[in-house]
Scaffold this active site. Structure first.
Site, PDB file in Angstrom:
ATOM      1  N   GLY A  30       0.829  -1.202   0.000  1.00 33.54           N
ATOM      2  CA  GLY A  30       0.000   0.000   0.000  1.00 33.54           C
ATOM      3  C   GLY A  30       0.857   1.243   0.000  1.00 33.54           C
ATOM      4  O   GLY A  30       2.070   1.190   0.237  1.00 33.54           O
ATOM      5  N   THR A  33       0.168   8.919   2.554  1.00 33.60           N
ATOM      6  CA  THR A  33       0.687  10.282   2.533  1.00 33.60           C
ATOM      7  C   THR A  33       2.178  10.333   2.795  1.00 33.60           C
ATOM      8  O   THR A  33       2.906  11.102   2.169  1.00 33.60           O
ATOM      9  CB  THR A  33      -0.042  11.124   3.603  1.00 33.60           C
ATOM     10  OG1 THR A  33      -1.447  11.031   3.378  1.00 33.60           O
ATOM     11  CG2 THR A  33       0.378  12.581   3.516  1.00 33.60           C
ATOM     12  N   TYR A  34       2.650   9.510   3.707  1.00 36.10           N
ATOM     13  CA  TYR A  34       4.031   9.632   4.163  1.00 36.10           C
ATOM     14  C   TYR A  34       4.971   8.571   3.617  1.00 36.10           C
ATOM     15  O   TYR A  34       6.153   8.582   3.932  1.00 36.10           O
ATOM     16  CB  TYR A  34       4.075   9.621   5.700  1.00 36.10           C
ATOM     17  CG  TYR A  34       3.435  10.844   6.285  1.00 36.10           C
ATOM     18  CD1 TYR A  34       4.064  12.081   6.212  1.00 36.10           C
ATOM     19  CD2 TYR A  34       2.193  10.776   6.890  1.00 36.10           C
ATOM     20  CE1 TYR A  34       3.480  13.212   6.734  1.00 36.10           C
ATOM     21  CE2 TYR A  34       1.594  11.902   7.419  1.00 36.10           C
ATOM     22  CZ  TYR A  34       2.246  13.120   7.339  1.00 36.10           C
ATOM     23  OH  TYR A  34       1.659  14.243   7.853  1.00 36.10           O
ATOM     24  N   VAL A  36       5.494   4.339   1.707  1.00 37.92           N
ATOM     25  CA  VAL A  36       5.039   3.101   1.079  1.00 37.92           C
ATOM     26  C   VAL A  36       5.205   1.944   2.059  1.00 37.92           C
ATOM     27  O   VAL A  36       6.150   1.921   2.851  1.00 37.92           O
ATOM     28  CB  VAL A  36       5.861   2.810  -0.194  1.00 37.92           C
ATOM     29  CG1 VAL A  36       5.333   1.577  -0.916  1.00 37.92           C
ATOM     30  CG2 VAL A  36       5.857   4.011  -1.130  1.00 37.92           C
ATOM     31  N   VAL A  37       4.281   0.976   2.005  1.00 37.12           N
ATOM     32  CA  VAL A  37       4.401  -0.238   2.809  1.00 37.12           C
ATOM     33  C   VAL A  37       4.685  -1.413   1.877  1.00 37.12           C
ATOM     34  O   VAL A  37       3.973  -1.627   0.897  1.00 37.12           O
ATOM     35  CB  VAL A  37       3.125  -0.514   3.627  1.00 37.12           C
ATOM     36  CG1 VAL A  37       3.313  -1.769   4.481  1.00 37.12           C
ATOM     37  CG2 VAL A  37       2.781   0.675   4.505  1.00 37.12           C
ATOM     38  N   LYS A  52       7.381  -0.501   6.450  1.00 36.42           N
ATOM     39  CA  LYS A  52       6.811   0.804   6.128  1.00 36.42           C
ATOM     40  C   LYS A  52       7.946   1.802   5.929  1.00 36.42           C
ATOM     41  O   LYS A  52       8.681   2.117   6.871  1.00 36.42           O
ATOM     42  CB  LYS A  52       5.868   1.280   7.236  1.00 36.42           C
ATOM     43  CG  LYS A  52       5.239   2.649   6.948  1.00 36.42           C
ATOM     44  CD  LYS A  52       4.367   3.133   8.094  1.00 36.42           C
ATOM     45  CE  LYS A  52       3.043   2.422   8.144  1.00 36.42           C
ATOM     46  NZ  LYS A  52       2.106   3.070   9.104  1.00 36.42           N
ATOM     47  N   ASP A 145      -8.427   6.708  14.702  1.00 33.31           N
ATOM     48  CA  ASP A 145      -8.642   6.411  13.277  1.00 33.31           C
ATOM     49  C   ASP A 145      -9.007   4.947  13.071  1.00 33.31           C
ATOM     50  O   ASP A 145      -8.499   4.288  12.169  1.00 33.31           O
ATOM     51  CB  ASP A 145      -7.400   6.776  12.470  1.00 33.31           C
ATOM     52  CG  ASP A 145      -7.677   6.824  10.962  1.00 33.31           C
ATOM     53  OD1 ASP A 145      -8.845   7.052  10.584  1.00 33.31           O
ATOM     54  OD2 ASP A 145      -6.740   6.629  10.173  1.00 33.31           O
TER      55      ASP A 145
END
Length: 311
Positions: A30, A33-34, A36-37, A52, A145
């Site tokens: 995935g 915003t910050y 990639v995983v 991550k 969240d």
């Protein structure tokens, strides 16, 4: 110790090539915003992990606050129903967080199932979510969240809460927080109405929304804007009134309006006809308008719906 190490209470790797090369990236899981995983393999053990990669160009200090928050929180909490942070590496201008790998999240599990969760499976998932959340709240952590995409599920339906990027430690009295948190469909009404002094009850609302979604196979409140989300909630639960038995004090919230349409709501038994009486009772306590009256994770674990649980 690096700045990040001081903040997280842990000595971090600082660009050692052998440390970084220990993990072989396989494919992308995935992107956000910050960073990639990736799915990766630990060459030393053969273990599959989630890696991550966080870009360090988002703040003056270089490290995104959400990444700092996630690392510091996950260093504090260890529980079977919370994703395990295995390693932290700071190298080549990037921060790498190494997590245990779980191949499904609850959103994907719902899509794959193609329908509602029922019986013991549903009960086991909700119980584990409450176990993990109760542990967080005992340690003064509000996740903020919670949504199906942030809940990992193993093949045997073991549940792990993940993605603590928005989480905050809370104190008494409650700090003022931004209300721009929690994906819209799982956002508590007090946040939608502009409350900034919120409590762990926001997480319990999110759990209630997830509970209902699992039980009916589709999202309970599917708004496409903040006002649309409020109206979705009002149509099911009724428009809240500033009175005993509804939501005393609601009219003092910044975004409350007297001109809101007045819906009477409908019974949850009508919305979720497959749930038994105890399940509906628990759900109704999770979806109380007044956050002060919303059931806590600790109390929810003692609810009669779980009295016959054998897990």
């Amino acid at each position: 110790m690096t700045m990040l190490g001081a903040l997280t209470g842990r000595q971090l790797s600082s660009g050692l090539k052998d440390q970084f090369d220990r993990y072989n990236r396989m494919d992308i899981l995935g992107e956000g915003t910050y960073g990639v995983v990736y799915r990766a393999v630990d060459r030393a053990t053969g273990q599959i992990v989630a890696l991550k990669k966080v870009r360090l160009d988002r703040t003056d200090e270089g490290i995104p606050q959400t990444a700092l928050r996630e690392v510091s929180i996950l260093q504090e909490i260890h529980h079977p129903n919370i994703v395990n942070l295995l390693d932290v590496i700071c190298a080549d201008g990037k921060l790498y967080l190494i997590f245990e790998y779980v191949d499904h999240d609850l959103k994907k599990a719902l899509e794959k199932r193609g329908g509602a969760f029922t019986g013991t499976t549903l009960k086991k998932i909700i119980y584990q979510l409450l176990e993990g959340l109760s542990f967080c709240h005992r340690h003064r952590i509000v996740h903020r969240d919670l949504k199906p995409a942030n809940i990992l599920v193993t093949t045997d339906n073991s549940v792990k809460i993940a993605d603590f990027g928005l989480a905050r430690a809370f104190q008494i009295p409650m700090h003022t927080y931004t209300h721009e948190v929690v994906t819209l469909w799982y956002r508590a009404p007090e946040i939608l109405l502009g409350e900034k002094h919120y409590t762990p009850a926001v997480d319990m609302w999110s759990i209630g929304c997830i509970f209902a979604e699992l039980a009916r196979g589709k999202v309970l409140f599917r708004g496409d804007s903040e006002i649309g989300q409020l109206f979705e909630i009002f149509q099911v639960l009724g428009t809240p009134m500033d009175a005993e038995g509804s939501w005393l004090g609601v009219s003092s919230l910044p975004d409350y309006r007297d001109v809101f349409p007045k819906w009477s709501g409908k019974p949850l038994t009508q919305v979720l006809p497959t749930l038994d009486g105890d399940a509906v009772d628990l759900l109704s306590q999770m979806l109380r308008y007044n956050p002060a009256e919303r059931i806590s994770a600790k109390a929810a674990l003692q609810h009669p719906w779980f009295s016959d649980a054998m897990f």
